[in-house]
Design a protein around this motif. Sequence first.
Motif, PDB file in Angstrom:
ATOM      1  N   ALA A  31       0.830  -1.205   0.000  1.00 28.25           N
ATOM      2  CA  ALA A  31       0.000   0.000   0.000  1.00 28.25           C
ATOM      3  C   ALA A  31       0.865   1.256   0.000  1.00 28.25           C
ATOM      4  O   ALA A  31       0.537   2.247  -0.673  1.00 28.25           O
ATOM      5  N   ILE A  32       1.956   1.246   0.729  1.00 27.12           N
ATOM      6  CA  ILE A  32       2.855   2.400   0.756  1.00 27.12           C
ATOM      7  C   ILE A  32       3.482   2.617  -0.619  1.00 27.12           C
ATOM      8  O   ILE A  32       3.603   3.759  -1.084  1.00 27.12           O
ATOM      9  N   ILE A  33       3.876   1.543  -1.279  1.00 27.15           N
ATOM     10  CA  ILE A  33       4.433   1.663  -2.630  1.00 27.15           C
ATOM     11  C   ILE A  33       3.389   2.245  -3.583  1.00 27.15           C
ATOM     12  O   ILE A  33       3.699   3.099  -4.418  1.00 27.15           O
ATOM     13  N   GLY A  34       2.138   1.815  -3.448  1.00 24.25           N
ATOM     14  CA  GLY A  34       1.066   2.372  -4.263  1.00 24.25           C
ATOM     15  C   GLY A  34       0.824   3.847  -3.977  1.00 24.25           C
ATOM     16  O   GLY A  34       0.558   4.639  -4.892  1.00 24.25           O
ATOM     17  N   ALA A  35       0.931   4.239  -2.708  1.00 22.50           N
ATOM     18  CA  ALA A  35       0.744   5.647  -2.350  1.00 22.50           C
ATOM     19  C   ALA A  35       1.861   6.510  -2.931  1.00 22.50           C
ATOM     20  O   ALA A  35       1.612   7.626  -3.401  1.00 22.50           O
ATOM     21  N   VAL A  36       3.076   6.002  -2.925  1.00 20.73           N
ATOM     22  CA  VAL A  36       4.188   6.748  -3.528  1.00 20.73           C
ATOM     23  C   VAL A  36       3.985   6.877  -5.026  1.00 20.73           C
ATOM     24  O   VAL A  36       4.236   7.945  -5.612  1.00 20.73           O
ATOM     25  N   ALA A  37       3.504   5.811  -5.655  1.00 19.79           N
ATOM     26  CA  ALA A  37       3.213   5.881  -7.097  1.00 19.79           C
ATOM     27  C   ALA A  37       2.129   6.912  -7.372  1.00 19.79           C
ATOM     28  O   ALA A  37       2.187   7.643  -8.370  1.00 19.79           O
ATOM     29  N   TRP A  38       1.118   6.994  -6.487  1.00 22.82           N
ATOM     30  CA  TRP A  38       0.068   7.992  -6.684  1.00 22.82           C
ATOM     31  C   TRP A  38       0.618   9.402  -6.493  1.00 22.82           C
ATOM     32  O   TRP A  38       0.215  10.323  -7.218  1.00 22.82           O
ATOM     33  N   LEU A  39       1.511   9.591  -5.534  1.00 19.32           N
ATOM     34  CA  LEU A  39       2.102  10.916  -5.341  1.00 19.32           C
ATOM     35  C   LEU A  39       2.845  11.382  -6.585  1.00 19.32           C
ATOM     36  O   LEU A  39       2.861  12.570  -6.902  1.00 19.32           O
ATOM     37  N   ILE A  40       3.449  10.446  -7.288  1.00 23.09           N
ATOM     38  CA  ILE A  40       4.125  10.792  -8.535  1.00 23.09           C
ATOM     39  C   ILE A  40       3.117  11.010  -9.651  1.00 23.09           C
ATOM     40  O   ILE A  40       3.226  11.962 -10.427  1.00 23.09           O
ATOM     41  N   ALA A  41       2.104  10.155  -9.725  1.00 21.48           N
ATOM     42  CA  ALA A  41       1.147  10.195 -10.834  1.00 21.48           C
ATOM     43  C   ALA A  41       0.107  11.300 -10.686  1.00 21.48           C
ATOM     44  O   ALA A  41      -0.532  11.665 -11.680  1.00 21.48           O
ATOM     45  N   ARG A  42      -0.077  11.848  -9.497  1.00 20.19           N
ATOM     46  CA  ARG A  42      -1.111  12.876  -9.347  1.00 20.19           C
ATOM     47  C   ARG A  42      -0.765  14.149 -10.108  1.00 20.19           C
ATOM     48  O   ARG A  42      -1.636  14.939 -10.437  1.00 20.19           O
ATOM     49  N   ASN A  43       0.497  14.350 -10.395  1.00 20.54           N
ATOM     50  CA  ASN A  43       0.896  15.503 -11.199  1.00 20.54           C
ATOM     51  C   ASN A  43       0.556  15.302 -12.670  1.00 20.54           C
ATOM     52  O   ASN A  43       0.559  16.256 -13.445  1.00 20.54           O
ATOM     53  N   LEU A  44       0.275  14.075 -13.066  1.00 17.73           N
ATOM     54  CA  LEU A  44      -0.068  13.766 -14.457  1.00 17.73           C
ATOM     55  C   LEU A  44      -1.568  13.742 -14.703  1.00 17.73           C
ATOM     56  O   LEU A  44      -1.998  13.400 -15.790  1.00 17.73           O
ATOM     57  N   GLY A  45      -2.372  14.057 -13.704  1.00 17.06           N
ATOM     58  CA  GLY A  45      -3.808  14.129 -13.889  1.00 17.06           C
ATOM     59  C   GLY A  45      -4.610  13.132 -13.074  1.00 17.06           C
ATOM     60  O   GLY A  45      -5.831  13.078 -13.180  1.00 17.06           O
ATOM     61  N   PHE A  46      -3.972  12.326 -12.273  1.00 19.49           N
ATOM     62  CA  PHE A  46      -4.658  11.348 -11.432  1.00 19.49           C
ATOM     63  C   PHE A  46      -4.784  11.900 -10.015  1.00 19.49           C
ATOM     64  O   PHE A  46      -4.329  11.301  -9.056  1.00 19.49           O
ATOM     65  N   SER A  47      -5.432  13.046  -9.871  1.00 19.24           N
ATOM     66  CA  SER A  47      -5.343  13.774  -8.606  1.00 19.24           C
ATOM     67  C   SER A  47      -6.565  13.640  -7.704  1.00 19.24           C
ATOM     68  O   SER A  47      -6.673  14.367  -6.739  1.00 19.24           O
ATOM     69  N   GLY A  48      -7.462  12.738  -7.956  1.00 21.28           N
ATOM     70  CA  GLY A  48      -8.634  12.611  -7.095  1.00 21.28           C
ATOM     71  C   GLY A  48      -8.445  11.554  -6.025  1.00 21.28           C
ATOM     72  O   GLY A  48      -7.532  10.731  -6.057  1.00 21.28           O
ATOM     73  N   ILE A  49      -9.349  11.588  -5.044  1.00 18.98           N
ATOM     74  CA  ILE A  49      -9.306  10.605  -3.972  1.00 18.98           C
ATOM     75  C   ILE A  49      -9.628   9.212  -4.513  1.00 18.98           C
ATOM     76  O   ILE A  49      -9.139   8.215  -3.983  1.00 18.98           O
TER      77      ILE A  49
END
Length: 77
Positions: A31-49
Amino acid sequence: MRYIWNYVNELHVKRILKNCIYVICLTVLSAIIGAVAWLIARNLGFSGIDWLLCFVGYPATIGYFGGILYLYNHEFV
């Protein structure tokens, strides 16, 4: 996975508790690895909850079942 198991296996607790600790640690780590991936990907447009839940939930589920399969496929003395 082997490194996590080796760490948990050195604990002085019963085998069933070692198995539970291992699966929980692997799930949280995934889950932590997924959260880090989301922190990187949220700048590309995946910024919702909803995207956060997808990026954290899917790896955590895979880590949970992967940990169970790892324990099923190994014989521990």
